[in-house]
Scaffold this motif. Structure first.
Motif, PDB file in Angstrom:
ATOM      1  N   ALA A 153      37.636  30.356  55.171  1.00 18.82           N
ATOM      2  CA  ALA A 153      39.024  30.566  55.573  1.00 18.82           C
ATOM      3  C   ALA A 153      39.295  32.032  55.907  1.00 18.82           C
ATOM      4  O   ALA A 153      40.274  32.352  56.560  1.00 18.82           O
ATOM      5  N   GLU A 154      38.443  32.940  55.449  1.00 17.87           N
ATOM      6  CA  GLU A 154      38.630  34.362  55.702  1.00 17.87           C
ATOM      7  C   GLU A 154      37.783  34.762  56.902  1.00 17.87           C
ATOM      8  O   GLU A 154      36.580  34.507  56.926  1.00 17.87           O
TER       9      GLU A 154
ATOM     10  N   THR B 123      35.253  38.070  47.492  1.00 16.68           N
ATOM     11  CA  THR B 123      36.668  37.750  47.676  1.00 16.68           C
ATOM     12  C   THR B 123      37.315  38.766  48.618  1.00 16.68           C
ATOM     13  O   THR B 123      36.733  39.813  48.918  1.00 16.68           O
ATOM     14  N   ALA B 124      38.528  38.472  49.051  1.00 13.96           N
ATOM     15  CA  ALA B 124      39.267  39.387  49.927  1.00 13.96           C
ATOM     16  C   ALA B 124      39.486  40.738  49.247  1.00 13.96           C
ATOM     17  O   ALA B 124      39.605  41.763  49.912  1.00 13.96           O
ATOM     18  N   GLU B 125      39.519  40.735  47.910  1.00 12.21           N
ATOM     19  CA  GLU B 125      39.711  41.977  47.157  1.00 12.21           C
ATOM     20  C   GLU B 125      38.406  42.732  46.942  1.00 12.21           C
ATOM     21  O   GLU B 125      38.391  43.804  46.348  1.00 12.21           O
TER      22      GLU B 125
END
Length: 117
Positions: free
Chosen positions: A66-67, A40-42
């Motif tokens: 999407a990232e 995840t982004a985190e």
């Protein structure tokens, strides 16, 4: 049998045939689940999955696609269809790997999209 009975029977049979042809067939889908791992982004590890994915349609995996720069890895094909995974979104670029039903791959195999046979 009278002519009226025969005509009614033929009419009913023709109506049934027309109705049968008018009803659309069910969409083709791979039965089962396709799993993959992503970060995840985190920075947390997460598992994504597709339940009974459509066959013959490219599926861009989300959220990693999407990232920017994010990719999925370690796919596991628990469907009854062959899964072809691609490194790029929209099933573009070279074919990365083909997974037969029930097969999986290590975390070294990166992917962004998949299509099922």
């Amino acid at each position: 049998m009278s002519l009226r009975s025969v005509t009614a029977a033929v009419g009913a049979a023709c109506s049934a045939l027309v109705l049968l042809l008018a009803v659309p067939g069910s969409a083709s889908a791979a039965t089962g689940q396709f799993r993959y791992t992503y970060t995840t982004a985190e920075g947390y590890e997460a598992v994504g999955f597709l339940n009974n994915p459509a066959s013959g349609t490219c599926i861009t995996l989300s959220p990693p696609a999407a990232e920017p720069g994010a990719v999925s890895r370690a796919p596991r094909n628990l469907t009854d269809a062959t899964a072809t995974v691609f490194l790029d979104a929209d099933c573009e670029g070279g074919i990365s790997y083909t997974l037969p039903p029930g097969a999986g791959a290590s975390g070294r195999l990166l992917l962004r999209s998949v299509v099922f046979s």
